[in-house]
Design a protein around this motif. Sequence first.
Motif, PDB file in Angstrom:
ATOM      1  N   SER A  30       0.842  -1.190   0.000  1.00 30.65           N
ATOM      2  CA  SER A  30       0.000   0.000   0.000  1.00 30.65           C
ATOM      3  C   SER A  30       0.881   1.245   0.000  1.00 30.65           C
ATOM      4  CB  SER A  30      -0.907  -0.004   1.235  1.00 30.65           C
ATOM      5  OG  SER A  30      -1.753   1.125   1.213  1.00 30.65           O
ATOM      6  N   PRO A  31       0.757   2.064  -1.018  1.00 31.39           N
ATOM      7  CA  PRO A  31       1.710   3.156  -1.168  1.00 31.39           C
ATOM      8  C   PRO A  31       1.302   4.424  -0.436  1.00 31.39           C
ATOM      9  CG  PRO A  31       0.244   3.148  -3.033  1.00 31.39           C
ATOM     10  CD  PRO A  31      -0.195   2.009  -2.134  1.00 31.39           C
ATOM     11  N   SER A  32       2.275   5.287  -0.241  1.00 27.94           N
ATOM     12  CA  SER A  32       2.009   6.692   0.031  1.00 27.94           C
ATOM     13  C   SER A  32       2.324   7.451  -1.240  1.00 27.94           C
ATOM     14  CB  SER A  32       2.877   7.192   1.189  1.00 27.94           C
ATOM     15  OG  SER A  32       2.467   6.609   2.397  1.00 27.94           O
ATOM     16  N   LEU A  33       1.457   8.388  -1.583  1.00 30.91           N
ATOM     17  CA  LEU A  33       1.577   9.104  -2.843  1.00 30.91           C
ATOM     18  C   LEU A  33       1.499  10.603  -2.597  1.00 30.91           C
ATOM     19  CD1 LEU A  33      -0.870   6.760  -4.693  1.00 30.91           C
ATOM     20  CD2 LEU A  33       1.499   7.084  -5.410  1.00 30.91           C
ATOM     21  N   PHE A  34       2.223  11.338  -3.422  1.00 28.49           N
ATOM     22  CA  PHE A  34       2.319  12.783  -3.252  1.00 28.49           C
ATOM     23  C   PHE A  34       2.230  13.456  -4.623  1.00 28.49           C
ATOM     24  CE2 PHE A  34       4.112  12.384   1.042  1.00 28.49           C
ATOM     25  CZ  PHE A  34       4.656  11.107   0.995  1.00 28.49           C
ATOM     26  N   LYS A  49      -0.976  14.934  -0.235  1.00 26.25           N
ATOM     27  CA  LYS A  49      -0.439  13.590  -0.063  1.00 26.25           C
ATOM     28  C   LYS A  49      -1.544  12.614   0.332  1.00 26.25           C
ATOM     29  CE  LYS A  49       1.010  13.904   4.802  1.00 26.25           C
ATOM     30  NZ  LYS A  49       2.161  13.749   5.750  1.00 26.25           N
ATOM     31  N   TYR A  50      -1.393  11.382  -0.106  1.00 25.09           N
ATOM     32  CA  TYR A  50      -2.274  10.287   0.268  1.00 25.09           C
ATOM     33  C   TYR A  50      -1.480   9.319   1.132  1.00 25.09           C
ATOM     34  CZ  TYR A  50      -4.530   5.788   0.085  1.00 25.09           C
ATOM     35  OH  TYR A  50      -5.090   4.580   0.450  1.00 25.09           O
ATOM     36  N   THR A  51      -2.052   8.998   2.317  1.00 24.39           N
ATOM     37  CA  THR A  51      -1.351   8.091   3.220  1.00 24.39           C
ATOM     38  C   THR A  51      -2.305   7.068   3.808  1.00 24.39           C
ATOM     39  OG1 THR A  51      -1.668   9.642   5.035  1.00 24.39           O
ATOM     40  CG2 THR A  51       0.393   9.800   3.815  1.00 24.39           C
ATOM     41  N   SER A  52      -3.188   6.506   2.986  1.00 22.94           N
ATOM     42  CA  SER A  52      -4.101   5.408   3.319  1.00 22.94           C
ATOM     43  C   SER A  52      -5.264   5.818   4.215  1.00 22.94           C
ATOM     44  CB  SER A  52      -3.354   4.223   3.941  1.00 22.94           C
ATOM     45  OG  SER A  52      -2.951   4.501   5.265  1.00 22.94           O
ATOM     46  N   ALA A  53      -5.531   7.079   4.339  1.00 18.71           N
ATOM     47  CA  ALA A  53      -6.733   7.523   5.045  1.00 18.71           C
ATOM     48  C   ALA A  53      -7.830   7.712   3.981  1.00 18.71           C
ATOM     49  CB  ALA A  53      -6.464   8.786   5.834  1.00 18.71           C
TER      50      ALA A  53
ATOM     51  N   ARG B 100       7.229   6.347   5.575  1.00 24.22           N
ATOM     52  CA  ARG B 100       7.028   6.697   4.176  1.00 24.22           C
ATOM     53  C   ARG B 100       5.832   7.619   3.990  1.00 24.22           C
ATOM     54  NH1 ARG B 100       3.294   2.818   2.048  1.00 24.22           N
ATOM     55  NH2 ARG B 100       2.847   1.216   3.583  1.00 24.22           N
ATOM     56  N   ASP B 101       5.117   7.929   5.063  1.00 24.36           N
ATOM     57  CA  ASP B 101       4.043   8.911   4.976  1.00 24.36           C
ATOM     58  C   ASP B 101       4.575  10.335   5.002  1.00 24.36           C
ATOM     59  OD1 ASP B 101       1.559   7.146   6.992  1.00 24.36           O
ATOM     60  OD2 ASP B 101       2.360   6.791   4.993  1.00 24.36           O
ATOM     61  N   ASN B 102       5.841  10.482   5.367  1.00 22.80           N
ATOM     62  CA  ASN B 102       6.363  11.829   5.532  1.00 22.80           C
ATOM     63  C   ASN B 102       6.680  12.464   4.191  1.00 22.80           C
ATOM     64  OD1 ASN B 102       6.319  11.674   8.317  1.00 22.80           O
ATOM     65  ND2 ASN B 102       8.402  10.894   8.422  1.00 22.80           N
ATOM     66  N   GLU B 103       6.206  13.688   4.018  1.00 21.64           N
ATOM     67  CA  GLU B 103       6.572  14.392   2.794  1.00 21.64           C
ATOM     68  C   GLU B 103       7.999  14.904   2.898  1.00 21.64           C
ATOM     69  OE1 GLU B 103       4.246  15.374   4.960  1.00 21.64           O
ATOM     70  OE2 GLU B 103       4.103  17.563   5.088  1.00 21.64           O
ATOM     71  N   GLN B 104       8.574  15.180   1.745  1.00 25.13           N
ATOM     72  CA  GLN B 104       9.900  15.762   1.700  1.00 25.13           C
ATOM     73  C   GLN B 104       9.793  17.282   1.604  1.00 25.13           C
ATOM     74  OE1 GLN B 104      11.595  13.472  -1.692  1.00 25.13           O
ATOM     75  NE2 GLN B 104      13.102  12.806  -0.191  1.00 25.13           N
TER      76      GLN B 104
END
Lengths: 111, 115
Positions: A30-34, A49-53, B100-104
Amino acid sequence: AQSVTQLDSHVSVSEGTPVLLRCNYSSSYSPSLFWYVQHPNKGLQLLLKYTSAATLVKGINGFEAEFKKSETSFHLTKPSAHMSDAAEYFCVVSGTYKYIFGTGTRLKVLA
Amino acid sequence: DAGITQSPRHKVTETGTPVTLRCHQTENHRYMYWYRQDPGHGLRLIHYSYGVKDTDKGEVSDGYSVSRSKTEDFLLTLESATSSQTSVYFCAITGTSGSRDNEQFFGPGTRLTVL
Protein backbone atom coordinates in the motif's frame (compact mmCIF):
# COMPACT_ATOMS: atom_id res chain seq x y z
CA ALA A 1 9.60 -2.38 -6.36
CA GLN A 2 7.78 0.85 -6.99
CA SER A 3 7.37 3.09 -9.97
CA VAL A 4 5.27 5.99 -11.11
CA THR A 5 4.19 7.07 -14.59
CA GLN A 6 2.89 10.48 -15.50
CA LEU A 7 0.91 9.93 -18.63
CA ASP A 8 1.24 13.40 -20.16
CA SER A 9 4.43 15.40 -20.41
CA HIS A 10 2.52 18.57 -21.39
CA VAL A 11 -1.06 19.67 -20.74
CA SER A 12 -2.66 22.90 -21.98
CA VAL A 13 -5.94 24.27 -20.64
CA SER A 14 -7.76 27.55 -20.90
CA GLU A 15 -8.13 29.70 -17.82
CA GLY A 16 -11.32 28.77 -15.96
CA THR A 17 -11.53 25.23 -17.35
CA PRO A 18 -10.84 22.01 -15.41
CA VAL A 19 -7.38 20.56 -14.97
CA LEU A 20 -6.58 16.84 -15.08
CA LEU A 21 -3.02 15.58 -14.62
CA ARG A 22 -2.72 11.82 -14.77
CA CYS A 23 -0.53 9.57 -12.65
CA ASN A 24 -0.35 5.79 -12.46
CA TYR A 25 1.73 3.98 -9.91
CA SER A 26 3.05 0.52 -9.22
CA SER A 27 3.77 -0.69 -5.72
CA SER A 28 4.18 -4.03 -4.04
CA TYR A 29 2.44 -2.71 -0.93
CA SER A 30 0.00 0.00 0.00
CA PRO A 31 1.71 3.16 -1.17
CA SER A 32 2.01 6.69 0.03
CA LEU A 33 1.58 9.10 -2.84
CA PHE A 34 2.32 12.78 -3.25
CA TRP A 35 1.90 15.57 -5.75
CA TYR A 36 4.46 18.38 -5.85
CA VAL A 37 4.43 21.57 -7.88
CA GLN A 38 7.43 23.48 -9.22
CA HIS A 39 7.00 26.97 -10.57
CA PRO A 40 9.60 28.23 -13.05
CA ASN A 41 13.06 28.54 -11.51
CA LYS A 42 11.69 27.65 -8.09
CA GLY A 43 11.95 24.73 -5.67
CA LEU A 44 9.34 22.05 -5.12
CA GLN A 45 6.27 22.56 -2.98
CA LEU A 46 3.95 19.87 -1.65
CA LEU A 47 0.42 20.08 -3.06
CA LEU A 48 -1.12 17.10 -1.32
CA LYS A 49 -0.44 13.59 -0.06
CA TYR A 50 -2.27 10.29 0.27
CA THR A 51 -1.35 8.09 3.22
CA SER A 52 -4.10 5.41 3.32
CA ALA A 53 -6.73 7.52 5.05
CA ALA A 54 -9.41 9.12 2.84
CA THR A 55 -9.11 8.21 -0.82
CA LEU A 56 -10.06 11.73 -1.91
CA VAL A 57 -7.33 14.09 -0.82
CA LYS A 58 -7.63 17.86 -0.82
CA GLY A 59 -4.58 20.00 -1.20
CA ILE A 60 -3.59 23.61 -1.47
CA ASN A 61 -4.81 26.10 -4.08
CA GLY A 62 -7.98 24.11 -4.87
CA PHE A 63 -6.25 20.95 -6.08
CA GLU A 64 -7.39 17.49 -5.14
CA ALA A 65 -6.51 13.91 -6.06
CA GLU A 66 -8.30 10.60 -5.80
CA PHE A 67 -6.55 7.36 -4.94
CA LYS A 68 -8.03 4.48 -6.97
CA LYS A 69 -6.48 1.18 -6.02
CA SER A 70 -8.31 -0.81 -8.69
CA GLU A 71 -6.90 1.47 -11.39
CA THR A 72 -3.54 2.10 -9.64
CA SER A 73 -4.08 5.78 -10.30
CA PHE A 74 -3.68 9.03 -8.39
CA HIS A 75 -4.83 11.73 -10.80
CA LEU A 76 -4.64 15.40 -9.85
CA THR A 77 -7.60 17.66 -10.60
CA LYS A 78 -8.73 21.24 -10.18
CA PRO A 79 -12.17 22.51 -11.18
CA SER A 80 -11.02 25.81 -12.62
CA ALA A 81 -7.51 26.65 -13.80
CA HIS A 82 -5.86 29.94 -12.93
CA MET A 83 -2.96 31.55 -14.70
CA SER A 84 -0.87 31.07 -11.57
CA ASP A 85 -1.26 27.28 -11.90
CA ALA A 86 1.16 27.23 -14.83
CA ALA A 87 4.03 25.09 -13.53
CA GLU A 88 5.48 21.61 -13.60
CA TYR A 89 3.79 18.94 -11.50
CA PHE A 90 5.38 15.78 -10.15
CA CYS A 91 3.68 12.63 -8.89
CA VAL A 92 5.73 10.75 -6.28
CA VAL A 93 5.42 7.34 -4.67
CA SER A 94 7.32 6.63 -1.48
CA GLY A 95 9.03 3.45 -0.44
CA THR A 96 11.33 2.61 2.40
CA TYR A 97 13.23 5.87 2.90
CA LYS A 98 13.10 6.52 -0.84
CA TYR A 99 10.83 8.57 -3.02
CA ILE A 100 10.28 7.78 -6.69
CA PHE A 101 9.44 10.74 -8.91
CA GLY A 102 7.51 10.75 -12.14
CA THR A 103 9.00 12.58 -15.08
CA GLY A 104 6.69 15.54 -14.61
CA THR A 105 3.78 17.20 -16.41
CA ARG A 106 4.14 20.77 -17.55
CA LEU A 107 0.85 22.61 -17.27
CA LYS A 108 0.23 25.57 -19.53
CA VAL A 109 -2.73 27.85 -18.86
CA LEU A 110 -4.03 29.88 -21.78
CA ALA A 111 -5.70 33.24 -21.27
CA ASP B 1 9.11 26.95 5.11
CA ALA B 2 11.47 24.20 6.20
CA GLY B 3 14.91 25.53 7.04
CA ILE B 4 16.97 24.15 4.18
CA THR B 5 19.68 26.09 2.42
CA GLN B 6 21.97 25.10 -0.40
CA SER B 7 25.29 26.62 -1.36
CA PRO B 8 26.36 27.73 -3.79
CA ARG B 9 23.16 28.56 -5.66
CA HIS B 10 24.95 28.80 -8.99
CA LYS B 11 28.29 27.46 -10.10
CA VAL B 12 30.17 27.25 -13.37
CA THR B 13 33.17 24.99 -13.45
CA GLU B 14 35.40 23.20 -15.92
CA THR B 15 35.58 19.54 -16.80
CA GLY B 16 37.87 17.61 -14.50
CA THR B 17 37.66 19.92 -11.51
CA PRO B 18 36.27 18.83 -8.14
CA VAL B 19 33.04 20.42 -6.95
CA THR B 20 31.33 20.27 -3.57
CA LEU B 21 27.74 21.30 -2.96
CA ARG B 22 26.45 21.88 0.53
CA CYS B 23 23.03 21.30 2.01
CA HIS B 24 22.29 22.71 5.46
CA GLN B 25 19.15 22.12 7.51
CA THR B 26 17.95 23.62 10.77
CA GLU B 27 15.12 21.10 11.32
CA ASN B 28 17.13 18.29 12.96
CA HIS B 29 15.64 15.83 10.47
CA ARG B 30 17.27 12.45 10.20
CA TYR B 31 16.92 11.82 6.48
CA MET B 32 18.60 13.92 3.82
CA TYR B 33 18.69 13.43 0.07
CA TRP B 34 20.47 14.71 -3.00
CA TYR B 35 18.64 14.72 -6.34
CA ARG B 36 19.44 15.98 -9.79
CA GLN B 37 16.79 17.40 -12.07
CA ASP B 38 17.09 17.18 -15.82
CA PRO B 39 14.44 17.88 -18.49
CA GLY B 40 12.33 14.82 -19.21
CA HIS B 41 13.67 12.89 -16.23
CA GLY B 42 12.00 14.46 -13.24
CA LEU B 43 14.10 14.22 -10.09
CA ARG B 44 16.50 11.33 -9.76
CA LEU B 45 18.05 10.27 -6.48
CA ILE B 46 21.84 10.49 -6.28
CA HIS B 47 22.53 9.61 -2.64
CA TYR B 48 20.71 9.78 0.62
CA SER B 49 21.57 9.73 4.31
CA TYR B 50 19.69 8.17 7.20
CA GLY B 51 21.92 9.53 9.93
CA VAL B 52 25.34 10.93 10.70
CA LYS B 53 27.90 8.93 8.73
CA ASP B 54 25.12 6.70 7.33
CA THR B 55 24.64 7.07 3.60
CA ASP B 56 23.49 4.97 0.68
CA LYS B 57 23.41 5.17 -3.10
CA GLY B 58 20.52 6.19 -5.24
CA GLU B 59 19.79 5.40 -8.88
CA VAL B 60 22.36 7.80 -10.41
CA SER B 61 25.26 7.71 -7.95
CA ASP B 62 28.15 7.12 -10.38
CA GLY B 63 30.61 10.01 -10.27
CA TYR B 64 29.24 11.38 -6.99
CA SER B 65 30.17 10.92 -3.34
CA VAL B 66 28.58 12.27 -0.19
CA SER B 67 29.45 12.88 3.42
CA ARG B 68 27.48 13.67 6.54
CA SER B 69 29.57 14.44 9.60
CA LYS B 70 26.84 16.45 11.35
CA THR B 71 23.08 16.09 11.41
CA GLU B 72 22.60 19.48 9.79
CA ASP B 73 25.02 19.18 6.86
CA PHE B 74 25.01 16.88 3.83
CA LEU B 75 27.74 17.41 1.25
CA LEU B 76 27.68 16.24 -2.35
CA THR B 77 31.04 15.98 -4.14
CA LEU B 78 31.77 15.57 -7.81
CA GLU B 79 35.32 14.27 -7.71
CA SER B 80 36.02 15.16 -11.34
CA ALA B 81 33.18 17.04 -12.94
CA THR B 82 31.97 16.08 -16.42
CA SER B 83 29.63 17.87 -18.81
CA SER B 84 26.98 15.19 -18.19
CA GLN B 85 26.79 16.43 -14.61
CA THR B 86 25.47 19.81 -15.71
CA SER B 87 22.14 19.90 -13.94
CA VAL B 88 20.08 21.43 -11.18
CA TYR B 89 20.74 19.78 -7.85
CA PHE B 90 18.17 19.68 -5.07
CA CYS B 91 18.61 18.73 -1.47
CA ALA B 92 15.64 17.39 0.49
CA ILE B 93 14.88 16.38 4.04
CA THR B 94 12.17 14.30 5.56
CA GLY B 95 10.75 13.56 8.94
CA THR B 96 12.48 12.13 11.93
CA SER B 97 10.62 8.82 11.95
CA GLY B 98 11.50 7.75 8.44
CA SER B 99 7.88 6.86 7.83
CA ARG B 100 7.03 6.70 4.18
CA ASP B 101 4.04 8.91 4.98
CA ASN B 102 6.36 11.83 5.53
CA GLU B 103 6.57 14.39 2.79
CA GLN B 104 9.90 15.76 1.70
CA PHE B 105 10.93 19.38 2.02
CA PHE B 106 13.21 20.76 -0.63
CA GLY B 107 15.98 23.30 -0.75
CA PRO B 108 16.07 26.06 -3.38
CA GLY B 109 18.40 24.16 -5.70
CA THR B 110 21.91 24.65 -7.11
CA ARG B 111 22.39 25.21 -10.81
CA LEU B 112 25.69 23.63 -11.86
CA THR B 113 27.22 24.10 -15.28
CA VAL B 114 30.26 22.06 -16.29
CA LEU B 115 32.06 23.46 -19.35
